[in-house]
Structure formats: structure tokens, C-alpha cells
Design an enzyme around this catalytic site. Structure first.
Site, short mmCIF file in Angstrom:
data_model
loop_
_atom_site.label_atom_id
_atom_site.label_comp_id
_atom_site.label_asym_id
_atom_site.label_seq_id
_atom_site.Cartn_x
_atom_site.Cartn_y
_atom_site.Cartn_z
N GLU A 37 0.85 -1.19 0.00
CA GLU A 37 0.00 0.00 0.00
C GLU A 37 0.89 1.24 0.00
O GLU A 37 1.97 1.26 0.61
CB GLU A 37 -0.87 -0.02 1.26
CG GLU A 37 -1.72 1.21 1.47
CD GLU A 37 -2.40 1.22 2.84
OE1 GLU A 37 -3.41 1.93 2.99
OE2 GLU A 37 -1.93 0.52 3.76
N LYS A 109 -9.79 2.06 -1.56
CA LYS A 109 -9.93 1.55 -0.20
C LYS A 109 -11.25 1.99 0.43
O LYS A 109 -11.55 3.17 0.52
CB LYS A 109 -8.75 2.04 0.65
CG LYS A 109 -8.64 1.41 2.02
CD LYS A 109 -7.36 1.92 2.70
CE LYS A 109 -7.16 1.32 4.07
NZ LYS A 109 -5.94 1.87 4.73
N CYS A 146 -4.94 -3.21 3.54
CA CYS A 146 -4.56 -2.95 4.92
C CYS A 146 -5.73 -3.06 5.91
O CYS A 146 -6.16 -4.15 6.26
CB CYS A 146 -3.88 -1.60 5.00
SG CYS A 146 -2.85 -1.35 6.47
#
Length: 260
Positions: A37, A109, A146
Site C-alpha cells: 500500500e 480503499k 490494509c
């Protein structure tokens, strides 16, 4: 399928990160290369604005990924900050680029890291909760970033969309019990969904590293510590089918009512 997980500490200098990516992927022989990321440009200090450093999907960073994908003959997945219609808050985006340099999939995300005393949403926009799944050599890959790892319903949505492997670029922040959470949740998502998990994380002073490939029964096939580097390991599609036959939990799922 040969999977390469690349682990590094990204800087707030895109050119330096590009050089590090090229150095760490030089000569790689894999079908899938996963980078962390925010590998285009790190988050940096919480006061650092990310809007000015964001790029469009047809910008120079994705062009670099396309060059890497073509030269390696591999699919490449990496995290970047993508421009949005809010000049101050870009998206935290994953890009998957195919062997020919074409973009195969993108994922913005959906769960921003407003946790453990940090507020990612102050600097970035939230993506829509839409499963991002694409196929590579018959293996269907689902994308998470994440903090998404803490939300099992996203894993279920990816499985329902056909994913049999989760690809998880991350910049997992170090801290008390955080490394344990990272490793436990990677194995949990693999076990409960009978999928492979291919997780590539940033390392360095801020992040924990510990990139790893986990098989559909929760066995860690290969892993890195907290040093910069890369690993290459085999992902066996037949093991997915065998795991789902041995542990048919997905077939045993029941629909539960939503509380009023």
C-alpha cells in the site's frame, strides 16, 4: 502460480520509490508481483497534504507499473494515491496491471484507518464498497487494502464475487499487539474463506513488515521478517479446491436476519 511479495519502506519521494521498486523487482520470475500500500508515495507525517502528490490512473506511476509488468511478464499490484474530484483528499487506490501493461482492475480503499489514534479520512476519500475481483491464469484474485483486513464481511463479499485468493497490499502500523493482529487476521481470512492470502506490507520505522503467503487452511507458506526484500512462493490452485472439499464451510453458510 508463482507469487512475488515485495517489502520495502516507501518514502515521500515518488522518484525514490520508483527506483526502489525497480531494484527490488529486478530479475523477478513470477506470475504475480504484489507491492505494498502507498508504495508510490508514503503517507508521511499526518500534517502532510496528499492531494498535491496524487496521480491519475494514466499518470507516470501506473506507467512505471506497466513497464515492470511487461518486462517481468507478470501481473503487478501496487498501492497509490489517485486523484479525486476533491483536490485535498485523493483515493487510496490499488492498481492491478496485466502482462501487456493494461490496467486489469482498480480498487479504492473502502475502510479508511480511523483507528488507534489516527484519522486516514482527514486526508483521503473513501471508496465505494464494491468487490474488486479479476482473473490471472485461472486464479480469481480479490483486492483488499490494509485496514480492510479487519472487516470479515469484505472477505465474504469477495468470495461471493468469485475470489479464491486475496491480495492485500498494506502499510500496517507498528504498535502494541499490532503485529499479532496482522498475522492473526491474515490467517483468519484465509481459513474462514478457504482462500490463499498474498499480503505485501511496508516495513521501516513506522510499519511492521511481515509480508506473507498463507494457504487456504491457514498455513504460512512463506514469510518475510521486517527487513526490506522480496520472496517468491508457489500458489497451487488445486490446494484451494482440496481445502474447500476438506473444509466445506462456504457451502454450510446460513443467512442470518438483520437486526431491526
Amino acid at each position: 502460480m508463482r507469487v512475488a511479495l515485495v517489502q520495502l519502506a516507501a518514502a515521500t519521494d515518488t522518484d525514490a520509490n520508483t527506483s526502489a521498486i525497480r531494484r527490488l523487482t529486478k530479475g523477478v520470475e513470477a506470475d504475480l508481483v504484489v507491492l505494498p500500500e502507498a508504495v508510490m508515495h508514503d503517507f508521511g507525517d499526518p500534517s502532510l497534504p496528499l492531494g498535491p502528490v496524487a496521480q491519475p490512473l494514466d499518470g507516470p506511476f501506473v506507467a512505471t507499473l506497466a513497464e515492470l509488468a511487461r518486462s517481468a511478464g507478470a501481473v503487478v499490484v501496487a498501492g497509490m494515491f489517485e486523484r479525486s474530484d476533491d483536490p485535498d483528499r485523493p483515493y487510496n487506490t490499488l492498481v492491478a496491471v496485466g502482462h501487456d501493461g493494461a490496467v486489469l482492475a482498480t480498487y479504492r480503499k473502502a475502510h479508511l484507518y480511523d483507528s488507534f489514534g489516527y484519522r486516514e479520512s482527514d486526508r483521503l476519500r473513501t471508496g465505494d464498497p464494491v468487490p474488486a475481483v479479476f482473473a490471472v491464469d485461472g486464479v480469481r484474485l480479490g483486492l483488499l487494502t490494509c485496514y480492510d483486513l479487519r472487516f470479515p464481511e469484505q472477505g465474504r463479499a469477495l468470495v461471493d464475487a468469485g475470489a479464491d485468493t486475496f491480495v492485500i497490499p498494506a502499510a500496517w502500523v507498528r504498535g502494541p499487539l499490532k503485529e499479532d493482529h496482522w498475522q492473526t487476521l491474515l490467517r483468519a481470512r484465509a481459513i474462514e474463506n478457504t482462500v490463499y492470502v498474498a499480503a505485501a506490507a511496508q516495513t521501516g520505522r513506522a510499519y511492521c513488515g511481515l509480508s506473507q503467503l498463507v494457504d487456504p487452511l491457514g498455513v504460512v507458506v512463506a514469510a518475510l521478517g521486517d527487513d526490506e526484500g522480496r520472496l517468491v512462493a508457489e500458489l497451487d490452485p488445486e490446494r484451494i479446491a482440496a481445502a474447500r472439499e476438506r473444509n466445506p464451510a462456504l457451502r454450510h453458510r446460513r443467512a442470518w436476519p438483520t437486526p431491526p
